[in-house]
Design a protein around this motif. Sequence first.
Motif, mmCIF file in Angstrom:
data_model
loop_
_atom_site.group_PDB
_atom_site.id
_atom_site.type_symbol
_atom_site.label_atom_id
_atom_site.label_comp_id
_atom_site.label_asym_id
_atom_site.label_seq_id
_atom_site.Cartn_x
_atom_site.Cartn_y
_atom_site.Cartn_z
ATOM 1 N N ALA A 27 37.318 34.986 51.071
ATOM 2 C CA ALA A 27 38.315 34.432 50.026
ATOM 3 C C ALA A 27 37.236 35.866 49.274
ATOM 4 O O ALA A 27 37.998 36.392 48.900
ATOM 5 C CB ALA A 27 36.829 33.912 49.495
ATOM 6 N N LEU A 28 36.133 36.705 49.817
ATOM 7 C CA LEU A 28 35.848 38.094 49.191
ATOM 8 C C LEU A 28 37.066 38.760 50.088
ATOM 9 O O LEU A 28 36.906 39.417 49.320
ATOM 10 C CB LEU A 28 34.014 37.973 50.078
ATOM 11 N N ILE A 29 37.005 38.586 51.220
ATOM 12 C CA ILE A 29 37.771 39.851 52.019
ATOM 13 C C ILE A 29 39.115 39.777 50.940
ATOM 14 O O ILE A 29 39.765 40.361 50.606
ATOM 15 C CB ILE A 29 38.009 39.970 53.229
ATOM 16 N N GLU A 30 39.637 38.719 50.787
ATOM 17 C CA GLU A 30 41.463 38.539 49.705
ATOM 18 C C GLU A 30 41.062 38.816 49.147
ATOM 19 O O GLU A 30 42.333 39.562 48.416
ATOM 20 C CB GLU A 30 40.963 36.766 49.970
ATOM 21 N N ALA A 31 39.565 38.226 47.929
ATOM 22 C CA ALA A 31 39.690 39.284 46.276
ATOM 23 C C ALA A 31 39.453 40.698 47.052
ATOM 24 O O ALA A 31 40.188 41.630 45.731
ATOM 25 C CB ALA A 31 38.710 38.883 45.863
ATOM 26 N N SER A 32 38.944 41.541 47.620
ATOM 27 C CA SER A 32 38.581 42.908 47.460
ATOM 28 C C SER A 32 40.112 43.435 48.161
ATOM 29 O O SER A 32 40.426 44.628 47.797
ATOM 30 C CB SER A 32 37.685 42.880 48.660
ATOM 31 N N GLN A 33 41.032 42.210 48.372
ATOM 32 C CA GLN A 33 42.584 43.523 48.992
ATOM 33 C C GLN A 33 43.960 42.878 47.659
ATOM 34 O O GLN A 33 44.730 43.727 47.886
ATOM 35 C CB GLN A 33 42.793 42.722 50.195
ATOM 36 N N LEU A 34 43.164 41.922 47.149
ATOM 37 C CA LEU A 34 44.075 41.559 45.692
ATOM 38 C C LEU A 34 43.659 42.927 44.534
ATOM 39 O O LEU A 34 44.613 43.364 43.614
ATOM 40 C CB LEU A 34 43.083 40.398 44.926
ATOM 41 N N ALA A 35 43.113 43.407 44.193
ATOM 42 C CA ALA A 35 42.838 44.119 43.051
ATOM 43 C C ALA A 35 41.981 45.718 43.305
ATOM 44 O O ALA A 35 40.658 44.934 44.098
ATOM 45 C CB ALA A 35 42.563 43.711 42.083
ATOM 46 N N ASP A 36 41.570 46.086 42.167
ATOM 47 C CA ASP A 36 40.153 47.191 42.449
ATOM 48 C C ASP A 36 39.287 46.805 41.348
ATOM 49 O O ASP A 36 38.847 47.229 40.403
ATOM 50 C CB ASP A 36 40.786 48.570 41.771
ATOM 51 N N PHE A 37 38.152 45.611 41.695
ATOM 52 C CA PHE A 37 37.505 44.766 41.277
ATOM 53 C C PHE A 37 36.340 45.768 41.589
ATOM 54 O O PHE A 37 36.590 46.268 42.228
ATOM 55 C CB PHE A 37 36.676 43.590 41.060
ATOM 56 N N VAL A 38 35.121 46.077 39.749
ATOM 57 C CA VAL A 38 34.309 46.928 40.311
ATOM 58 C C VAL A 38 33.293 46.167 40.413
ATOM 59 O O VAL A 38 32.660 46.802 41.120
ATOM 60 C CB VAL A 38 34.285 46.751 38.656
ATOM 61 N N ASP A 39 32.619 44.970 41.044
ATOM 62 C CA ASP A 39 32.667 43.625 41.984
ATOM 63 C C ASP A 39 32.686 43.074 42.306
ATOM 64 O O ASP A 39 34.250 42.173 41.100
ATOM 65 C CB ASP A 39 31.033 43.660 40.551
ATOM 66 N N LEU A 40 32.077 42.270 42.989
ATOM 67 C CA LEU A 40 32.493 40.683 43.563
ATOM 68 C C LEU A 40 31.444 40.292 44.089
ATOM 69 O O LEU A 40 30.717 40.655 44.460
ATOM 70 C CB LEU A 40 33.617 40.954 44.590
ATOM 71 N N VAL A 41 31.405 38.721 43.591
ATOM 72 C CA VAL A 41 29.923 38.110 43.361
ATOM 73 C C VAL A 41 30.616 36.690 44.116
ATOM 74 O O VAL A 41 31.215 35.705 42.799
ATOM 75 C CB VAL A 41 29.884 37.741 42.240
ATOM 76 N N PRO A 42 29.947 36.045 45.089
ATOM 77 C CA PRO A 42 30.052 34.633 45.330
ATOM 78 C C PRO A 42 29.516 34.369 44.682
ATOM 79 O O PRO A 42 28.419 34.173 44.581
ATOM 80 C CB PRO A 42 29.791 34.664 46.712
ATOM 81 N N VAL A 43 30.092 32.583 43.876
ATOM 82 C CA VAL A 43 29.169 32.193 42.943
ATOM 83 C C VAL A 43 29.073 30.601 43.240
ATOM 84 O O VAL A 43 30.411 30.122 43.273
ATOM 85 C CB VAL A 43 28.814 32.288 41.729
ATOM 86 N N SER A 44 27.832 29.092 42.718
ATOM 87 C CA SER A 44 28.577 28.276 42.480
ATOM 88 C C SER A 44 27.717 27.857 41.433
ATOM 89 O O SER A 44 26.438 27.634 41.387
ATOM 90 C CB SER A 44 27.731 27.527 43.691
ATOM 91 N N ALA A 45 28.891 27.162 40.417
ATOM 92 C CA ALA A 45 27.577 27.210 39.110
ATOM 93 C C ALA A 45 27.284 25.617 39.306
ATOM 94 O O ALA A 45 26.154 25.639 38.201
ATOM 95 C CB ALA A 45 29.393 26.602 37.953
ATOM 96 N N VAL A 46 27.804 24.404 40.226
ATOM 97 C CA VAL A 46 27.328 23.335 40.420
ATOM 98 C C VAL A 46 25.941 23.049 41.079
ATOM 99 O O VAL A 46 24.537 22.773 40.916
ATOM 100 C CB VAL A 46 27.665 22.649 41.389
ATOM 101 N N SER A 47 25.245 24.560 41.788
ATOM 102 C CA SER A 47 23.818 24.644 42.849
ATOM 103 C C SER A 47 23.321 25.722 42.296
ATOM 104 O O SER A 47 22.619 25.821 42.777
ATOM 105 C CB SER A 47 24.433 25.260 44.389
ATOM 106 N N GLY A 48 24.585 26.586 41.379
ATOM 107 C CA GLY A 48 23.146 28.151 40.635
ATOM 108 C C GLY A 48 23.466 28.880 41.405
ATOM 109 O O GLY A 48 22.860 29.572 41.082
#
Length: 322
Positions: A159-180
Motif C-alpha cells: 500500500a505504501l508503494i502504491e501510494a507513493s506512485q499515486l501522487a507527490d506526497f510530502v510524507d507517507l505514514v502507515p498508521v492504525s487508529a485502533v492499535s495506536g
Amino acid sequence: MNFPSDEELMSGEDVTPEHLIAEYPEDFRAGFACMVGRPNVGKSTLTNAMVGQKIAITSLRPQTTRHTIRGVIHRDDAQLVLVDTPGFHRPRTLLGKRLNDVVRETLTQVDVIVVCLPATDEIGPGDRFIVSEAAATKTPMVAAITKTDLAGKDRTARALIEASQLADFVDLVPVSAVSGHQVDTLTDVLISHVPLSPPLYPAGDITDEPENVLIAEFVREAALEGVREELPHSLAVVVEETRRMPAKNGGDMLHVYCTLYVERDSQKAIVIGRGGSRLRDVGARARQQIQALLGEMIYLDLHVKVAKDWQRDPKLLGRLGF
C-alpha cells in the motif's frame, strides 16, 4: 472571553488574544490539517485517536460524517487543528452534492491535507479522484495509510508503494487508529507542515462544535448501529430543545429532546422497532455517549418523524442543517 470566529481563523490573519501569545515560544507552530478520503476509510476514527477523545461519530456505514468537525491537539510546542470531512463520493442526491462541496471548500482553507488510504484496499478510481481534487489546491499532501492493524506488514508495504506512485506526497505514514500504531508519528509529521504561529484555540478546548451538534451526531451514530443499507443515508437528527428541569432526587437534570427524521414510513418502523424496543436501545446507547461528553446525567427524549425525500428537497435540507 472572546475567541476567533470561523472566518477569522481561516483568514490567515493573526487573531490570537495577546495574553495567549505571551505564553508561547517563538518557534510554536499552529495550523489546520484536513482529513479526506473515500467513505469508510477511517477518517473519523483516526481523528478521534489523534485528538485523544471522541468528537466524531464512526460507523461501518458509508457517508457517516456529514459536516466538517474540528478537533484540537494541544502540545507544548504546537497546536494542530484536525478537520474531519465527509467522504468524497459520487453524489446521487442534493445532500450528496452539498457534502462534496463542503469537502472542496475545506481543502482550500488548510495548511496540509491528509489523504487517507486504507491498507486493506487497492487504490481505485475514487482515491485517484480525491487526490486530483486535493492536488489542484497546491496544498502539501500527506498520505495516511490507515487500517494497518487489519492489513498486515506485507499488504501495508504494498500500500505504501502504491501510494507513493499515486501522487507527490510530502510524507507517507502507515498508521492504525485502533492499535495506536504511529498515531503520534502522524501528528509530528503534520505539525512539521503547519506554519509558525501562536495558538488558535485556548488550552483545553478539543473541539469548537456546538454541544447540540455533537448530541445529534451521537444519537445518529446509535441509530445507525445494525441497520440495513437503505437507512443510513435517509436518517437525520435534530436537537429540538434542551432545558433544565427539577430532578426526582433534588437539584436539576438536563432534558434533551431530539427528533430523528427518515424519508419513508417503512424506515420509521425500522428505527422504532417492535413495541419501541429499538428506539429505547438507541436512546440508551446515545445517552451513555452524551453523558460522557457533558459530564453529567441527562434525560433523553427521542421521537421519529417522516420527512419525505428530504435529501432532495432544498427547503428540508436547510431546516435539517445542510
